[in-house]
Design a protein around this motif. Structure first.
Motif, short mmCIF file in Angstrom:
data_model
loop_
_atom_site.label_atom_id
_atom_site.label_comp_id
_atom_site.label_asym_id
_atom_site.label_seq_id
_atom_site.Cartn_x
_atom_site.Cartn_y
_atom_site.Cartn_z
N HIS A 127 9.38 3.22 -0.82
CA HIS A 127 8.74 3.98 0.25
C HIS A 127 7.29 3.57 0.44
O HIS A 127 6.48 3.64 -0.48
CB HIS A 127 8.81 5.47 -0.04
N GLN A 128 6.97 3.18 1.66
CA GLN A 128 5.59 2.90 2.03
C GLN A 128 4.93 4.20 2.50
O GLN A 128 5.54 5.01 3.18
CB GLN A 128 5.53 1.89 3.18
N PHE A 129 3.68 4.36 2.14
CA PHE A 129 2.95 5.57 2.51
C PHE A 129 2.62 5.53 4.00
O PHE A 129 2.08 4.55 4.52
CB PHE A 129 1.65 5.67 1.70
N HIS A 130 2.98 6.62 4.71
CA HIS A 130 2.72 6.65 6.14
C HIS A 130 2.35 8.03 6.64
O HIS A 130 2.40 8.30 7.85
CB HIS A 130 3.95 6.14 6.92
N GLY A 131 1.99 8.93 5.74
CA GLY A 131 1.63 10.28 6.18
C GLY A 131 2.83 11.07 6.65
O GLY A 131 2.73 11.88 7.57
N GLY A 132 3.98 10.85 6.02
CA GLY A 132 5.20 11.52 6.41
C GLY A 132 5.21 12.99 6.05
O GLY A 132 4.30 13.50 5.36
N VAL A 133 6.25 13.68 6.51
CA VAL A 133 6.32 15.14 6.35
C VAL A 133 6.33 15.55 4.89
O VAL A 133 5.65 16.50 4.49
CB VAL A 133 7.57 15.69 7.07
N THR A 134 7.08 14.84 4.05
CA THR A 134 7.21 15.28 2.65
C THR A 134 6.45 14.41 1.67
O THR A 134 6.02 14.90 0.63
CB THR A 134 8.70 15.30 2.23
#
Length: 332
Positions: free
Chosen positions: A257-264
């Motif tokens: 998983h790349q960090f992208h400011g996702g919900v969780t």
């Protein structure tokens, strides 16, 4: 013990191409404001990054699900002909509809719905999953999820982890020259805390025949919370409850998983929402309303299929050591 767990399984035959003469597998990738992340994900699912498959074996369908910043034209124009880019009309806050729509467009008999377009694949994921599916018409194949960085991104973000830090981390291993080096810069996700050695809660790159996907109804579009809530956990839970389905977990492979400011993954799921509920309580409440029962972590353990490259084997050894230490601590 470890050497036994890391043994390889061998496929008796090659999976057949789709009846239509099209690709063997269709990979459906959901993009939502991931102009930085999705291009890496697409690259990671294609040869030559994916080993032991040919370009004609795979098609990729990228669904742009209402992004305010879509993937730039110059990036999309560099993709090969077996990558389709489609902007979803009337996009929904949850990715469930886009996933089902993408699968409906798939030309392959086998589909791999990637609910989070920020998930890069390890180099043997596709070929190993295809071999596992040869064992049964009703088989489905899951993969574990890992986070880039030294710890869960929900915690790392509080210590300054961001996209720039991650870019430097990925650059330090010269990705994509050898995708297996991603195992050097990762940590198990919460849904795969025991990596390959326990029951996982979700798979971000499951592989199954399109007929099986359709028979369970795909992703349940009633999970309409932005980001989908527990829709991905629900999908795996329903598959694991199928007594007629053979359940495999790809050994020595994963998504990262790349960090992208996702919900969780950009915050802890126990943070309080404006209405006073925690994020998890909100998700779990919707699950209970839809299913009529509380969410429970799947208890069915998959059959481990494949082999461990050295980089993954080193991570596996660390995970097994951690599990052993936890058991000893509980005894004290």
């Amino acid at each position: 013990m470890l050497s036994k767990l890391l043994g390889a399984f061998h496929s008796p035959k090659r999976a057949e191409d789709s009846v239509s003469g099209g690709p063997r597998v269709s990979i459906v990738i959901i993009s939502y404001n991931m102009a930085r992340e999705v291009p890496r994900t697409v690259l990671s699912f294609l040869p030559p990054h994916q080993r032991h498959i040919q370009n004609e074996d795979v098609e990729i369908i990228v669904l742009e699900n209402g992004s305010s910043v879509p993937i730039p034209n110059e990036v999309r124009s560099s993709w090969p002909d077996n990558v389709r880019y489609i902007e979803v009309e009337d996009p929904k806050p949850s990715p469930a509809y886009a996933l089902n729509y993408g699968v409906s467009l798939a030309r392959g008999d086998i589909v791999c719905p990637v609910i989070d377009g920020a998930r890069m694949a390890s180099p043997g994921l596709v070929s190993t999953a295809l071999r596992a599916l040869e064992y049964s018409e009703q088989a489905f194949v899951a993969s574990i999820g890992l986070h880039l960085g030294s710890k869960l991104q929900q915690h790392a973000v509080n210590e300054g982890y961001n996209q720039q830090v991650e870019d430097e981390l990925i650059s330090s291993i010269n990705w994509p020259d050898d995708g297996y080096r991603l195992f050097e810069i990762c940590a198990p996700a919460g849904s795969s805390s025991s990596a390959w050695f326990g029951a996982i809660a979700e798979s971000n790159a499951p592989f199954l025949r399109k007929s099986l996907y359709e028979s369970i109804g795909g992703y349940d579009e009633r999970f309409d919370i932005p980001g989908g809530g527990l829709v991905n956990l629900d999908f795996l839970s329903r598959l694991t409850r199928r007594s007629d389905a053979d359940y495999f977990l790809v050994a020595g492979e994963a998504t990262f998983h790349q960090f992208h400011g996702g919900v969780t993954t950009s915050r802890h799921v126990q943070l309080q929402e404006p209405d006073g509920e925690t994020t998890w309580e909100k998700y779990a409440g919707q699950y209970a309303n839809i299913r009529g029962e509380p969410y429970q972590h799947p208890t069915r353990r998959p059959t481990l299929f494949g082999s461990f490259p050295p980089e993954a084997a080193r991570l596996a050894a660390r995970v097994l050591e951690y599990i052993a230490n936890e058991r000893e601590n509980r005894k004290k």
